[in-house]
Write a protein that holds these residues in place. Structure first.
Motif, PDB file in Angstrom:
ATOM      1  N   GLU A  81       0.839  -1.193   0.000  1.00  0.00           N
ATOM      2  CA  GLU A  81       0.000   0.000   0.000  1.00  0.00           C
ATOM      3  C   GLU A  81       0.881   1.253   0.000  1.00  0.00           C
ATOM      4  N   PRO A  82       0.549   2.223  -0.853  1.00  0.00           N
ATOM      5  CA  PRO A  82       1.338   3.461  -0.881  1.00  0.00           C
ATOM      6  C   PRO A  82       1.407   4.152   0.483  1.00  0.00           C
ATOM      7  N   GLU A  83       0.330   4.057   1.260  1.00  0.00           N
ATOM      8  CA  GLU A  83       0.308   4.686   2.578  1.00  0.00           C
ATOM      9  C   GLU A  83       1.362   4.062   3.497  1.00  0.00           C
ATOM     10  N   ALA A  84       1.542   2.755   3.391  1.00  0.00           N
ATOM     11  CA  ALA A  84       2.539   2.062   4.227  1.00  0.00           C
ATOM     12  C   ALA A  84       3.954   2.461   3.826  1.00  0.00           C
ATOM     13  N   ILE A  85       4.191   2.581   2.527  1.00  0.00           N
ATOM     14  CA  ILE A  85       5.507   2.992   2.037  1.00  0.00           C
ATOM     15  C   ILE A  85       5.793   4.425   2.475  1.00  0.00           C
ATOM     16  N   THR A  86       4.803   5.296   2.329  1.00  0.00           N
ATOM     17  CA  THR A  86       4.955   6.693   2.722  1.00  0.00           C
ATOM     18  C   THR A  86       5.231   6.807   4.218  1.00  0.00           C
ATOM     19  N   ALA A  96      17.604   2.624  10.618  1.00  0.00           N
ATOM     20  CA  ALA A  96      17.993   2.373   9.235  1.00  0.00           C
ATOM     21  C   ALA A  96      19.503   2.377   9.096  1.00  0.00           C
ATOM     22  N   THR A  97      19.958   1.733   8.041  1.00  0.00           N
ATOM     23  CA  THR A  97      21.375   1.808   7.712  1.00  0.00           C
ATOM     24  C   THR A  97      21.600   2.891   6.660  1.00  0.00           C
ATOM     25  N   VAL A  98      20.767   2.934   5.634  1.00  0.00           N
ATOM     26  CA  VAL A  98      20.893   3.968   4.613  1.00  0.00           C
ATOM     27  C   VAL A  98      19.576   4.683   4.323  1.00  0.00           C
ATOM     28  N   MET A  99      18.441   4.061   4.653  1.00  0.00           N
ATOM     29  CA  MET A  99      17.154   4.642   4.281  1.00  0.00           C
ATOM     30  C   MET A  99      16.886   5.981   4.971  1.00  0.00           C
ATOM     31  N   ASP A 100      17.434   6.197   6.140  1.00  0.00           N
ATOM     32  CA  ASP A 100      17.238   7.490   6.792  1.00  0.00           C
ATOM     33  C   ASP A 100      17.838   8.617   5.959  1.00  0.00           C
ATOM     34  N   ARG A 101      19.005   8.366   5.400  1.00  0.00           N
ATOM     35  CA  ARG A 101      19.652   9.390   4.559  1.00  0.00           C
ATOM     36  C   ARG A 101      18.928   9.553   3.238  1.00  0.00           C
ATOM     37  N   ILE A 102      18.469   8.449   2.667  1.00  0.00           N
ATOM     38  CA  ILE A 102      17.744   8.520   1.399  1.00  0.00           C
ATOM     39  C   ILE A 102      16.429   9.267   1.597  1.00  0.00           C
ATOM     40  N   ALA A 103      15.691   8.927   2.648  1.00  0.00           N
ATOM     41  CA  ALA A 103      14.380   9.530   2.890  1.00  0.00           C
ATOM     42  C   ALA A 103      14.470  11.042   3.079  1.00  0.00           C
ATOM     43  N   LYS A 104      15.566  11.513   3.651  1.00  0.00           N
ATOM     44  CA  LYS A 104      15.730  12.952   3.879  1.00  0.00           C
ATOM     45  C   LYS A 104      15.869  13.727   2.573  1.00  0.00           C
ATOM     46  N   GLY A 105      16.136  13.036   1.492  1.00  0.00           N
ATOM     47  CA  GLY A 105      16.306  13.698   0.203  1.00  0.00           C
ATOM     48  C   GLY A 105      15.022  13.965  -0.552  1.00  0.00           C
ATOM     49  N   PHE A 106      13.875  13.573   0.033  1.00  0.00           N
ATOM     50  CA  PHE A 106      12.595  13.734  -0.658  1.00  0.00           C
ATOM     51  C   PHE A 106      11.602  14.510   0.193  1.00  0.00           C
ATOM     52  N   ALA A 108       6.566   4.568   6.189  1.00  0.00           N
ATOM     53  CA  ALA A 108       7.909   4.060   6.471  1.00  0.00           C
ATOM     54  C   ALA A 108       8.957   5.108   6.112  1.00  0.00           C
ATOM     55  N   MET A 109       8.793   5.755   4.964  1.00  0.00           N
ATOM     56  CA  MET A 109       9.747   6.787   4.559  1.00  0.00           C
ATOM     57  C   MET A 109       9.751   7.954   5.545  1.00  0.00           C
ATOM     58  N   GLN A 110       8.578   8.347   6.029  1.00  0.00           N
ATOM     59  CA  GLN A 110       8.510   9.428   6.999  1.00  0.00           C
ATOM     60  C   GLN A 110       9.181   9.014   8.311  1.00  0.00           C
ATOM     61  N   ALA A 111       8.999   7.765   8.712  1.00  0.00           N
ATOM     62  CA  ALA A 111       9.635   7.275   9.939  1.00  0.00           C
ATOM     63  C   ALA A 111      11.151   7.232   9.789  1.00  0.00           C
ATOM     64  N   PHE A 112      11.636   6.846   8.617  1.00  0.00           N
ATOM     65  CA  PHE A 112      13.080   6.870   8.368  1.00  0.00           C
ATOM     66  C   PHE A 112      13.592   8.311   8.428  1.00  0.00           C
TER      67      PHE A 112
END
Length: 77
Positions: free
Chosen positions: A33-38, A51-61, A40-44
């Motif tokens: 579900e897009p809501e679940a992905i969104t 996270a190992t890398v997703m926290d840094r990736i998520a901050k770019g969006f 997770a990205m906000q939590a990262f």
């Protein structure tokens, strides 16, 4: 057409064996579900999810970019 940044997600989160293996730390995103992905990205982004890398990736969006990516990725086969 993929929104900016979305095509890079499939490198780790695609339908390959490592992403779809049971218990994998790197889940496949297709069909989720897009809501679940969104969420997770906000939590990262905020550090609520480890996270190992997703926290840094998520901050770019931005929130809008994250939502567009989540919708697109969830619809891929």
């Amino acid at each position: 057409m993929a929104p900016p940044g979305a095509s890079t997600c499939s490198g780790c989160h695609g339908s390959g064996a490592s992403a779809s293996a049971p218990g994998s730390a790197v889940p496949a995103l297709q069909g989720q579900e897009p809501e679940a992905i969104t969420a997770a990205m906000q939590a990262f982004r905020t550090g609520r999810r480890e996270a190992t890398v997703m926290d840094r990736i998520a901050k770019g969006f931005t929130d809008e970019e994250t939502r567009a990516i989540a919708v697109w990725v969830s619809q891929q086969h």
